[in-house]
Design a protein around this motif. Sequence first.
Motif, PDB file in Angstrom:
ATOM      1  N   MET A  12       0.829  -1.209   0.000  1.00 35.54           N
ATOM      2  CA  MET A  12       0.000   0.000   0.000  1.00 35.54           C
ATOM      3  C   MET A  12       0.864   1.260   0.000  1.00 35.54           C
ATOM      4  O   MET A  12       0.491   2.266  -0.593  1.00 35.54           O
ATOM      5  CB  MET A  12      -0.946   0.007   1.207  1.00 35.54           C
ATOM      6  CG  MET A  12      -2.063  -1.019   1.145  1.00 35.54           C
ATOM      7  SD  MET A  12      -3.300  -0.663  -0.107  1.00 35.54           S
ATOM      8  CE  MET A  12      -4.013   0.840   0.524  1.00 35.54           C
ATOM      9  N   SER A  13       2.016   1.219   0.664  1.00 35.33           N
ATOM     10  CA  SER A  13       2.924   2.372   0.670  1.00 35.33           C
ATOM     11  C   SER A  13       3.544   2.600  -0.705  1.00 35.33           C
ATOM     12  O   SER A  13       3.831   3.735  -1.091  1.00 35.33           O
ATOM     13  CB  SER A  13       4.028   2.180   1.710  1.00 35.33           C
ATOM     14  OG  SER A  13       3.491   2.250   3.015  1.00 35.33           O
ATOM     15  N   LEU A  14       3.771   1.516  -1.450  1.00 40.49           N
ATOM     16  CA  LEU A  14       4.379   1.619  -2.781  1.00 40.49           C
ATOM     17  C   LEU A  14       3.355   1.803  -3.897  1.00 40.49           C
ATOM     18  O   LEU A  14       3.719   2.096  -5.036  1.00 40.49           O
ATOM     19  CB  LEU A  14       5.229   0.368  -3.064  1.00 40.49           C
ATOM     20  CG  LEU A  14       6.454   0.212  -2.166  1.00 40.49           C
ATOM     21  CD1 LEU A  14       7.133  -1.124  -2.433  1.00 40.49           C
ATOM     22  CD2 LEU A  14       7.414   1.372  -2.326  1.00 40.49           C
ATOM     23  N   PRO A  17      -0.842   5.753  -6.137  1.00 40.55           N
ATOM     24  CA  PRO A  17      -1.601   6.869  -5.548  1.00 40.55           C
ATOM     25  C   PRO A  17      -1.114   7.249  -4.150  1.00 40.55           C
ATOM     26  O   PRO A  17      -1.092   8.430  -3.807  1.00 40.55           O
ATOM     27  CB  PRO A  17      -3.039   6.343  -5.507  1.00 40.55           C
ATOM     28  CG  PRO A  17      -3.093   5.342  -6.607  1.00 40.55           C
ATOM     29  CD  PRO A  17      -1.736   4.677  -6.601  1.00 40.55           C
ATOM     30  N   ASN A  18      -0.710   6.270  -3.344  1.00 43.28           N
ATOM     31  CA  ASN A  18      -0.195   6.591  -2.012  1.00 43.28           C
ATOM     32  C   ASN A  18       1.234   7.117  -2.077  1.00 43.28           C
ATOM     33  O   ASN A  18       1.574   8.095  -1.398  1.00 43.28           O
ATOM     34  CB  ASN A  18      -0.256   5.375  -1.091  1.00 43.28           C
ATOM     35  CG  ASN A  18      -1.655   5.098  -0.596  1.00 43.28           C
ATOM     36  OD1 ASN A  18      -2.532   5.946  -0.657  1.00 43.28           O
ATOM     37  ND2 ASN A  18      -1.871   3.903  -0.096  1.00 43.28           N
ATOM     38  N   LEU A  19       2.054   6.468  -2.866  1.00 38.31           N
ATOM     39  CA  LEU A  19       3.466   6.847  -2.968  1.00 38.31           C
ATOM     40  C   LEU A  19       3.616   8.311  -3.351  1.00 38.31           C
ATOM     41  O   LEU A  19       4.355   9.065  -2.720  1.00 38.31           O
ATOM     42  CB  LEU A  19       4.172   5.947  -3.989  1.00 38.31           C
ATOM     43  CG  LEU A  19       5.675   6.171  -4.146  1.00 38.31           C
ATOM     44  CD1 LEU A  19       6.413   5.808  -2.868  1.00 38.31           C
ATOM     45  CD2 LEU A  19       6.198   5.327  -5.315  1.00 38.31           C
ATOM     46  N   PHE A  20       2.889   8.724  -4.385  1.00 32.86           N
ATOM     47  CA  PHE A  20       3.016  10.105  -4.857  1.00 32.86           C
ATOM     48  C   PHE A  20       2.160  11.087  -4.058  1.00 32.86           C
ATOM     49  O   PHE A  20       2.267  12.291  -4.275  1.00 32.86           O
ATOM     50  CB  PHE A  20       2.714  10.188  -6.350  1.00 32.86           C
ATOM     51  CG  PHE A  20       3.805   9.583  -7.179  1.00 32.86           C
ATOM     52  CD1 PHE A  20       5.043  10.190  -7.264  1.00 32.86           C
ATOM     53  CD2 PHE A  20       3.604   8.383  -7.830  1.00 32.86           C
ATOM     54  CE1 PHE A  20       6.072   9.625  -8.000  1.00 32.86           C
ATOM     55  CE2 PHE A  20       4.623   7.805  -8.575  1.00 32.86           C
ATOM     56  CZ  PHE A  20       5.865   8.426  -8.661  1.00 32.86           C
ATOM     57  N   SER A  21       1.369  10.590  -3.136  1.00 30.32           N
ATOM     58  CA  SER A  21       0.576  11.468  -2.271  1.00 30.32           C
ATOM     59  C   SER A  21       1.215  11.632  -0.895  1.00 30.32           C
ATOM     60  O   SER A  21       0.622  12.237  -0.012  1.00 30.32           O
ATOM     61  CB  SER A  21      -0.843  10.913  -2.100  1.00 30.32           C
ATOM     62  OG  SER A  21      -1.500  10.904  -3.335  1.00 30.32           O
ATOM     63  N   LEU A  39       0.964  10.804   6.696  1.00 26.92           N
ATOM     64  CA  LEU A  39       0.963  11.671   5.532  1.00 26.92           C
ATOM     65  C   LEU A  39       2.122  12.637   5.701  1.00 26.92           C
ATOM     66  O   LEU A  39       2.178  13.371   6.687  1.00 26.92           O
ATOM     67  CB  LEU A  39      -0.355  12.453   5.409  1.00 26.92           C
ATOM     68  CG  LEU A  39      -0.381  13.575   4.368  1.00 26.92           C
ATOM     69  CD1 LEU A  39      -0.224  13.019   2.954  1.00 26.92           C
ATOM     70  CD2 LEU A  39      -1.649  14.384   4.479  1.00 26.92           C
ATOM     71  N   HIS A  40       3.041  12.616   4.757  1.00 21.10           N
ATOM     72  CA  HIS A  40       4.171  13.537   4.776  1.00 21.10           C
ATOM     73  C   HIS A  40       3.802  14.757   3.942  1.00 21.10           C
ATOM     74  O   HIS A  40       3.645  14.654   2.728  1.00 21.10           O
ATOM     75  CB  HIS A  40       5.427  12.847   4.232  1.00 21.10           C
ATOM     76  CG  HIS A  40       5.857  11.712   5.093  1.00 21.10           C
ATOM     77  ND1 HIS A  40       6.935  11.788   5.936  1.00 21.10           N
ATOM     78  CD2 HIS A  40       5.330  10.488   5.286  1.00 21.10           C
ATOM     79  CE1 HIS A  40       7.074  10.648   6.599  1.00 21.10           C
ATOM     80  NE2 HIS A  40       6.097   9.850   6.223  1.00 21.10           N
ATOM     81  N   GLY A  55      -7.654  17.056   0.473  1.00 18.03           N
ATOM     82  CA  GLY A  55      -7.826  15.821  -0.289  1.00 18.03           C
ATOM     83  C   GLY A  55      -6.805  14.766   0.095  1.00 18.03           C
ATOM     84  O   GLY A  55      -7.106  13.571   0.121  1.00 18.03           O
ATOM     85  N   SER A  56      -5.592  15.186   0.419  1.00 17.58           N
ATOM     86  CA  SER A  56      -4.559  14.242   0.865  1.00 17.58           C
ATOM     87  C   SER A  56      -4.910  13.657   2.224  1.00 17.58           C
ATOM     88  O   SER A  56      -4.720  12.464   2.471  1.00 17.58           O
ATOM     89  CB  SER A  56      -3.193  14.934   0.937  1.00 17.58           C
ATOM     90  OG  SER A  56      -2.770  15.351  -0.334  1.00 17.58           O
ATOM     91  N   MET A  57      -5.455  14.505   3.100  1.00 24.82           N
ATOM     92  CA  MET A  57      -5.856  13.995   4.425  1.00 24.82           C
ATOM     93  C   MET A  57      -7.026  13.023   4.296  1.00 24.82           C
ATOM     94  O   MET A  57      -7.085  12.016   4.996  1.00 24.82           O
ATOM     95  CB  MET A  57      -6.194  15.145   5.367  1.00 24.82           C
ATOM     96  CG  MET A  57      -4.961  15.873   5.861  1.00 24.82           C
ATOM     97  SD  MET A  57      -5.294  16.959   7.250  1.00 24.82           S
ATOM     98  CE  MET A  57      -5.964  18.376   6.411  1.00 24.82           C
TER      99      MET A  57
END
Length: 156
Positions: A12-14, A17-21, A39-40, A55-57
């Motif tokens: 899921m981290s890779l 959508p998550n990686l670039f977010s 979330l970084h 939207g990221s949150m």
Amino acid sequence: MRITPRRLAIGMSLWIPNLFSGIRIRRFSEDWTHATVELHVNVFTRNYVKTAFGGSMSAMTDPYFFMLVMHQLGRDHVVWDTRGEIEFLKPGRGVLTAEFEVSKEKAEEIRERARGGAKVLEWFETVITDREGDIVAKVRREVYIREKKRVTAARS
């Protein structure tokens, strides 16, 4: 190959959508009752005023309650995320964290309510915090659960 909590967290981290977010899944517990997501906030995940983009949150909280329920209930149930609400309380900066929990007791209660093919809509709540532990946002997610028709039919 069976998916393990560790493999799912890494996958899921890779996931693009998550990686670039800037979303990183720190862990799923071995019993699927808990997940920790970060979330970084960076140039790609911040808004015009350089705080966390809403939207990221929202994205960082999207699938985790449904995944915890799904893994606890198993393949005999349809489980999906249907709706979400977020209340922003303060600007998010740095690294934000959300903790998700679905107890074994709650999963068992949902399993009983869904027995026989009944549709269950269950709300779950969490908060997003910053490094200081201050609450940045309150989040509610609604999860849809139903026993699969083949299971209900087999019982009849």
